[in-house]
Design a protein around this motif. Sequence first.
Motif, PDB file in Angstrom:
ATOM      1  N   LEU A 120       0.831  -1.213   0.000  1.00 15.64           N
ATOM      2  CA  LEU A 120       0.000   0.000   0.000  1.00 15.64           C
ATOM      3  C   LEU A 120       0.860   1.256   0.000  1.00 15.64           C
ATOM      4  O   LEU A 120       0.538   2.237  -0.680  1.00 15.64           O
ATOM      5  CB  LEU A 120      -0.949  -0.004   1.196  1.00 15.64           C
ATOM      6  N   LEU A 121       1.943   1.222   0.734  1.00 18.87           N
ATOM      7  CA  LEU A 121       2.851   2.368   0.765  1.00 18.87           C
ATOM      8  C   LEU A 121       3.510   2.578  -0.601  1.00 18.87           C
ATOM      9  O   LEU A 121       3.588   3.703  -1.097  1.00 18.87           O
ATOM     10  CB  LEU A 121       3.905   2.153   1.857  1.00 18.87           C
ATOM     11  N   MET A 122       3.960   1.495  -1.212  1.00 19.45           N
ATOM     12  CA  MET A 122       4.590   1.601  -2.536  1.00 19.45           C
ATOM     13  C   MET A 122       3.579   2.092  -3.575  1.00 19.45           C
ATOM     14  O   MET A 122       3.912   2.883  -4.446  1.00 19.45           O
ATOM     15  CB  MET A 122       5.146   0.245  -2.980  1.00 19.45           C
ATOM     16  N   LYS A 123       2.347   1.620  -3.479  1.00 22.26           N
ATOM     17  CA  LYS A 123       1.319   1.963  -4.465  1.00 22.26           C
ATOM     18  C   LYS A 123       0.832   3.396  -4.316  1.00 22.26           C
ATOM     19  O   LYS A 123       0.499   4.051  -5.301  1.00 22.26           O
ATOM     20  CB  LYS A 123       0.139   1.002  -4.300  1.00 22.26           C
ATOM     21  N   ASN A 124       0.819   3.914  -3.078  1.00 22.90           N
ATOM     22  CA  ASN A 124       0.167   5.204  -2.821  1.00 22.90           C
ATOM     23  C   ASN A 124       1.087   6.348  -2.424  1.00 22.90           C
ATOM     24  O   ASN A 124       0.629   7.478  -2.295  1.00 22.90           O
ATOM     25  CB  ASN A 124      -0.908   5.021  -1.740  1.00 22.90           C
ATOM     26  N   SER A 125       2.360   6.074  -2.201  1.00 25.71           N
ATOM     27  CA  SER A 125       3.280   7.142  -1.811  1.00 25.71           C
ATOM     28  C   SER A 125       4.418   7.264  -2.816  1.00 25.71           C
ATOM     29  O   SER A 125       5.302   6.413  -2.887  1.00 25.71           O
ATOM     30  CB  SER A 125       3.865   6.858  -0.420  1.00 25.71           C
ATOM     31  N   ASN A 126       4.383   8.362  -3.584  1.00 22.71           N
ATOM     32  CA  ASN A 126       5.455   8.596  -4.562  1.00 22.71           C
ATOM     33  C   ASN A 126       6.813   8.705  -3.887  1.00 22.71           C
ATOM     34  O   ASN A 126       7.816   8.216  -4.410  1.00 22.71           O
ATOM     35  CB  ASN A 126       5.181   9.871  -5.364  1.00 22.71           C
ATOM     36  N   VAL A 127       6.853   9.367  -2.727  1.00 22.45           N
ATOM     37  CA  VAL A 127       8.120   9.562  -2.007  1.00 22.45           C
ATOM     38  C   VAL A 127       8.727   8.210  -1.633  1.00 22.45           C
ATOM     39  O   VAL A 127       9.915   7.955  -1.874  1.00 22.45           O
ATOM     40  CB  VAL A 127       7.895  10.420  -0.729  1.00 22.45           C
ATOM     41  N   PHE A 128       7.917   7.319  -1.070  1.00 23.85           N
ATOM     42  CA  PHE A 128       8.399   6.014  -0.642  1.00 23.85           C
ATOM     43  C   PHE A 128       8.801   5.156  -1.844  1.00 23.85           C
ATOM     44  O   PHE A 128       9.879   4.569  -1.868  1.00 23.85           O
ATOM     45  CB  PHE A 128       7.318   5.308   0.180  1.00 23.85           C
ATOM     46  N   ASP A 129       7.941   5.102  -2.851  1.00 22.12           N
ATOM     47  CA  ASP A 129       8.205   4.318  -4.059  1.00 22.12           C
ATOM     48  C   ASP A 129       9.500   4.757  -4.727  1.00 22.12           C
ATOM     49  O   ASP A 129      10.359   3.939  -5.061  1.00 22.12           O
ATOM     50  CB  ASP A 129       7.031   4.444  -5.026  1.00 22.12           C
ATOM     51  N   THR A 130       9.664   6.064  -4.894  1.00 21.08           N
ATOM     52  CA  THR A 130      10.869   6.593  -5.540  1.00 21.08           C
ATOM     53  C   THR A 130      12.116   6.244  -4.744  1.00 21.08           C
ATOM     54  O   THR A 130      13.121   5.795  -5.303  1.00 21.08           O
ATOM     55  CB  THR A 130      10.758   8.126  -5.716  1.00 21.08           C
ATOM     56  N   TRP A 131      12.062   6.426  -3.418  1.00 21.31           N
ATOM     57  CA  TRP A 131      13.233   6.140  -2.588  1.00 21.31           C
ATOM     58  C   TRP A 131      13.607   4.660  -2.655  1.00 21.31           C
ATOM     59  O   TRP A 131      14.777   4.316  -2.833  1.00 21.31           O
ATOM     60  CB  TRP A 131      13.001   6.568  -1.132  1.00 21.31           C
TER      61      TRP A 131
END
Length: 146
Positions: A120-131
């Motif tokens: 859910l974090l990867m799918k919904n947070s650009n900051v987390f996904d990018t990092w």
Amino acid sequence: MTEVKTPKTPPVSLASLLTPSKTVSIDFPGYKGFVLDICYLGRDELLKLRKKCVSTKFNKKTRQPEEVLDEDRFLTEYVKAVIKDWSGFKYSYLEEFLLVDVSSQDPNDELPFTQENAELLMKNSNVFDTWVTETVGDLENFTGSK
């Protein structure tokens, strides 16, 4: 004078030195105590992961088979492969990643690591996904040469 011949050692095969994956603990920048166990995947491992998520469909217009990537399945498999655990992820930090209502939670309590929470974090947070994506893609994070 007789020449003593020392037996030649066979050359080292690069294949015997390759490591398909390696997990390290990395601090998430700007969030004190938030540490993720991230796994580096070699190109071969990434290709295997992608192949699991690709299907071939017949395109009626071009009358040709086409590869179609199931993005949701890829995200699930990718998260499972690269994010192994986390600690120190406080609810107060969560508000900076997503639009959430954590008013019923103690801001200093931690969001537990689960596969579902990571997805859910990867799918919904650009900051987390990018990092995560940049961290996994930077070999130096896994070689100790930083």
